[in-house]
Design a protein around this motif. Sequence first.
Motif, PDB file in Angstrom:
ATOM      1  N   SER A   1      -4.232  13.193  -8.088  1.00 53.52           N
ATOM      2  CA  SER A   1      -3.712  11.852  -8.233  1.00 53.52           C
ATOM      3  C   SER A   1      -2.395  11.793  -7.471  1.00 53.52           C
ATOM      4  O   SER A   1      -1.551  12.672  -7.622  1.00 53.52           O
ATOM      5  CB  SER A   1      -3.498  11.574  -9.718  1.00 53.52           C
ATOM      6  OG  SER A   1      -3.134  10.245  -9.894  1.00 53.52           O
ATOM      7  N   CYS A   2      -2.241  10.803  -6.613  1.00 46.90           N
ATOM      8  CA  CYS A   2      -1.028  10.716  -5.791  1.00 46.90           C
ATOM      9  C   CYS A   2       0.196  10.620  -6.700  1.00 46.90           C
ATOM     10  O   CYS A   2       0.258   9.758  -7.566  1.00 46.90           O
ATOM     11  CB  CYS A   2      -1.121   9.501  -4.875  1.00 46.90           C
ATOM     12  SG  CYS A   2       0.410   9.141  -4.017  1.00 46.90           S
ATOM     13  N   HIS A   3       1.159  11.517  -6.498  1.00 43.86           N
ATOM     14  CA  HIS A   3       2.323  11.530  -7.396  1.00 43.86           C
ATOM     15  C   HIS A   3       3.263  10.365  -7.106  1.00 43.86           C
ATOM     16  O   HIS A   3       4.039   9.959  -7.933  1.00 43.86           O
ATOM     17  CB  HIS A   3       3.065  12.866  -7.297  1.00 43.86           C
ATOM     18  CG  HIS A   3       3.499  13.179  -5.895  1.00 43.86           C
ATOM     19  ND1 HIS A   3       4.685  12.746  -5.394  1.00 43.86           N
ATOM     20  CD2 HIS A   3       2.868  13.848  -4.894  1.00 43.86           C
ATOM     21  CE1 HIS A   3       4.784  13.143  -4.134  1.00 43.86           C
ATOM     22  NE2 HIS A   3       3.685  13.800  -3.802  1.00 43.86           N
ATOM     23  N   SER A   4       3.151   9.827  -5.907  1.00 41.25           N
ATOM     24  CA  SER A   4       4.066   8.750  -5.529  1.00 41.25           C
ATOM     25  C   SER A   4       3.705   7.426  -6.208  1.00 41.25           C
ATOM     26  O   SER A   4       4.577   6.673  -6.628  1.00 41.25           O
ATOM     27  CB  SER A   4       4.051   8.597  -4.017  1.00 41.25           C
ATOM     28  OG  SER A   4       4.847   7.524  -3.622  1.00 41.25           O
ATOM     29  N   CYS A   5       2.421   7.143  -6.309  1.00 48.27           N
ATOM     30  CA  CYS A   5       2.007   5.853  -6.874  1.00 48.27           C
ATOM     31  C   CYS A   5       1.240   6.039  -8.178  1.00 48.27           C
ATOM     32  O   CYS A   5       0.730   5.064  -8.737  1.00 48.27           O
ATOM     33  CB  CYS A   5       1.145   5.096  -5.871  1.00 48.27           C
ATOM     34  SG  CYS A   5      -0.377   5.960  -5.452  1.00 48.27           S
ATOM     35  N   GLY A   6       1.114   7.275  -8.625  1.00 47.51           N
ATOM     36  CA  GLY A   6       0.394   7.527  -9.875  1.00 47.51           C
ATOM     37  C   GLY A   6      -1.090   7.234  -9.769  1.00 47.51           C
ATOM     38  O   GLY A   6      -1.742   6.939 -10.760  1.00 47.51           O
TER      39      GLY A   6
ATOM     40  N   VAL B   1       0.864  -1.182   0.000  1.00 47.63           N
ATOM     41  CA  VAL B   1       0.000   0.000   0.000  1.00 47.63           C
ATOM     42  C   VAL B   1       0.906   1.241   0.000  1.00 47.63           C
ATOM     43  O   VAL B   1       1.885   1.290   0.718  1.00 47.63           O
ATOM     44  CB  VAL B   1      -0.882  -0.011   1.277  1.00 47.63           C
ATOM     45  CG1 VAL B   1      -1.605   1.311   1.446  1.00 47.63           C
ATOM     46  CG2 VAL B   1      -1.873  -1.157   1.208  1.00 47.63           C
ATOM     47  N   CYS B   2       0.597   2.213  -0.864  1.00 42.63           N
ATOM     48  CA  CYS B   2       1.401   3.435  -0.963  1.00 42.63           C
ATOM     49  C   CYS B   2       1.322   4.201   0.354  1.00 42.63           C
ATOM     50  O   CYS B   2       0.230   4.459   0.859  1.00 42.63           O
ATOM     51  CB  CYS B   2       0.864   4.289  -2.107  1.00 42.63           C
ATOM     52  SG  CYS B   2       1.556   5.935  -2.179  1.00 42.63           S
ATOM     53  N   ASP B   3       2.483   4.555   0.967  1.00 44.49           N
ATOM     54  CA  ASP B   3       2.373   5.264   2.248  1.00 44.49           C
ATOM     55  C   ASP B   3       2.034   6.734   2.061  1.00 44.49           C
ATOM     56  O   ASP B   3       1.609   7.381   2.983  1.00 44.49           O
ATOM     57  CB  ASP B   3       3.613   5.264   3.168  1.00 44.49           C
ATOM     58  CG  ASP B   3       4.702   4.369   2.781  1.00 44.49           C
ATOM     59  OD1 ASP B   3       4.542   3.195   3.070  1.00 44.49           O
ATOM     60  OD2 ASP B   3       5.703   4.843   2.230  1.00 44.49           O
ATOM     61  N   GLU B   4       2.261   7.227   0.884  1.00 37.05           N
ATOM     62  CA  GLU B   4       1.975   8.646   0.640  1.00 37.05           C
ATOM     63  C   GLU B   4       0.476   8.924   0.756  1.00 37.05           C
ATOM     64  O   GLU B   4       0.042   9.849   1.416  1.00 37.05           O
ATOM     65  CB  GLU B   4       2.471   8.995  -0.766  1.00 37.05           C
ATOM     66  CG  GLU B   4       2.568  10.464  -1.036  1.00 37.05           C
ATOM     67  CD  GLU B   4       3.888  11.049  -0.512  1.00 37.05           C
ATOM     68  OE1 GLU B   4       3.978  12.266  -0.495  1.00 37.05           O
ATOM     69  OE2 GLU B   4       4.792  10.283  -0.114  1.00 37.05           O
ATOM     70  N   CYS B   5      -0.323   8.078   0.091  1.00 35.64           N
ATOM     71  CA  CYS B   5      -1.775   8.323   0.058  1.00 35.64           C
ATOM     72  C   CYS B   5      -2.531   7.258   0.851  1.00 35.64           C
ATOM     73  O   CYS B   5      -3.753   7.218   0.834  1.00 35.64           O
ATOM     74  CB  CYS B   5      -2.257   8.321  -1.390  1.00 35.64           C
ATOM     75  SG  CYS B   5      -1.994   6.743  -2.210  1.00 35.64           S
ATOM     76  N   LEU B   6      -1.794   6.368   1.533  1.00 37.22           N
ATOM     77  CA  LEU B   6      -2.376   5.264   2.300  1.00 37.22           C
ATOM     78  C   LEU B   6      -3.307   4.408   1.454  1.00 37.22           C
ATOM     79  O   LEU B   6      -4.339   3.911   1.919  1.00 37.22           O
ATOM     80  CB  LEU B   6      -3.115   5.794   3.534  1.00 37.22           C
ATOM     81  CG  LEU B   6      -2.249   6.657   4.451  1.00 37.22           C
ATOM     82  CD1 LEU B   6      -3.075   7.294   5.541  1.00 37.22           C
ATOM     83  CD2 LEU B   6      -1.116   5.828   5.079  1.00 37.22           C
TER      84      LEU B   6
HETATM   85 ZN   LIG Z   1      -0.056   6.937  -3.496  1.00 35.89          ZN
END
Ligand SMILES: [Zn+2]
Length: 373
Positions: free
Chosen positions: A210-215, A156-161
């Motif tokens: 849109s979360c830039h970390s996970c697109g 799971v992306c930690d940036e956007c959970l």
């Molecule tokens: Zn993300």
Amino acid sequence: MTSKDYYKLLGVEKNATKEEIKKAFKKLALKYHPDRSPEDKKVEYEEKFKEINEAVSVLGDDKKRQQYDQFGSAAFSGGTGGAGFEGFDFSDIMSQFRSESFGNFDNIFDHIFGGSTRSRGARQRRGSDLLFETEITLEEAYSGVEKTVPLNKLEVCDECLGKGANKFESCHHCKGSGYMKRTQRTPFGLFQQTGPCPYCHGRGELPQDSCHSCGGEGISRKKKKIEVSIPAGVESGMRLRVKGEGEVGENNGPCGDLYVQIQVKEHEFFEREGNDLHLTVPISFSQAALGDEIEVPTINGKAKLKIPAGTQTETIFRMQNKGMPSVHGSGSGDEMVKVRVEIPKKLTKKQTELIKQLKEEKPSKSFLKNIFG
Ligand SMILES: [Zn+2]
Ligand SMILES: [Zn+2]
């Protein structure tokens, strides 16, 4: 009730393919988009826009298209234009058009058609299992060991959970409830049911970025190390399951599991058979003949073993509970010590003398008795 010709509305043939329908719809939707209408034609454009949406929501769905071909548009539209089709109130679709950029027609089309491969939350999938192979020594298998397992897996992306975005606003389609009433007109009557909102997939909110970390996927590949406790007594080929340490599931689906496959290295002296350990030790001719107490290696140290007088070569002695612990936690195996009587290859002068004397010694009566009965 007037029957509408949906094919004519979209400008396609009666035998048009889904792709052709989609293309025709896109073209018309762009042309009659309410935001593009000239001031004096607003009502006309809006009406037209509603019609093409109605047409595509029927012709785009195989089952509904079949019904339409059979019963005509009366089966779907009340003719007033006000009734929703499968919960798709057309004013709702239009606000969707307004809120989405023009590049996102596919999204809207997918909403109408009901099945989208891109829509998140729609289909849950369990994450993949992972397999990690590790080699341990027999000593480690005896005592149990902690191993660090390096992983490179989807998490799971930690940036956007895992939400795919950082900014959310209440979903205006369902007013934040996450649910929508769907009304379906069929030739057999009116059906109403409440289901998850197709726009926010029941979440009640819509992403604004849109979360830039996970697109925007909500998951990303990450390197991670986890400690795995390998229990005492494990055997080669055993697999340990670490629940939930596989890859993350799609659309909040459950995580897969991690399997750690154990390989126990061969040992210099010991051979394992079940939980028993086998070992061969050399003893001298005199130790075998006269008896002795010797020291033998065990898996975790040393132990004393009594060799009785008259021990024959290849005799096996059992040392209880000196083997491997049971992986199930019930007792231990034994250590089996095989003695091999070694005949010296080189003798000192004194040894040669002594053995010669031994040779001249007459065999004892019991020895003869054993041979001749
Ligand atoms: Zn993300
Ligand atoms: Zn919603």
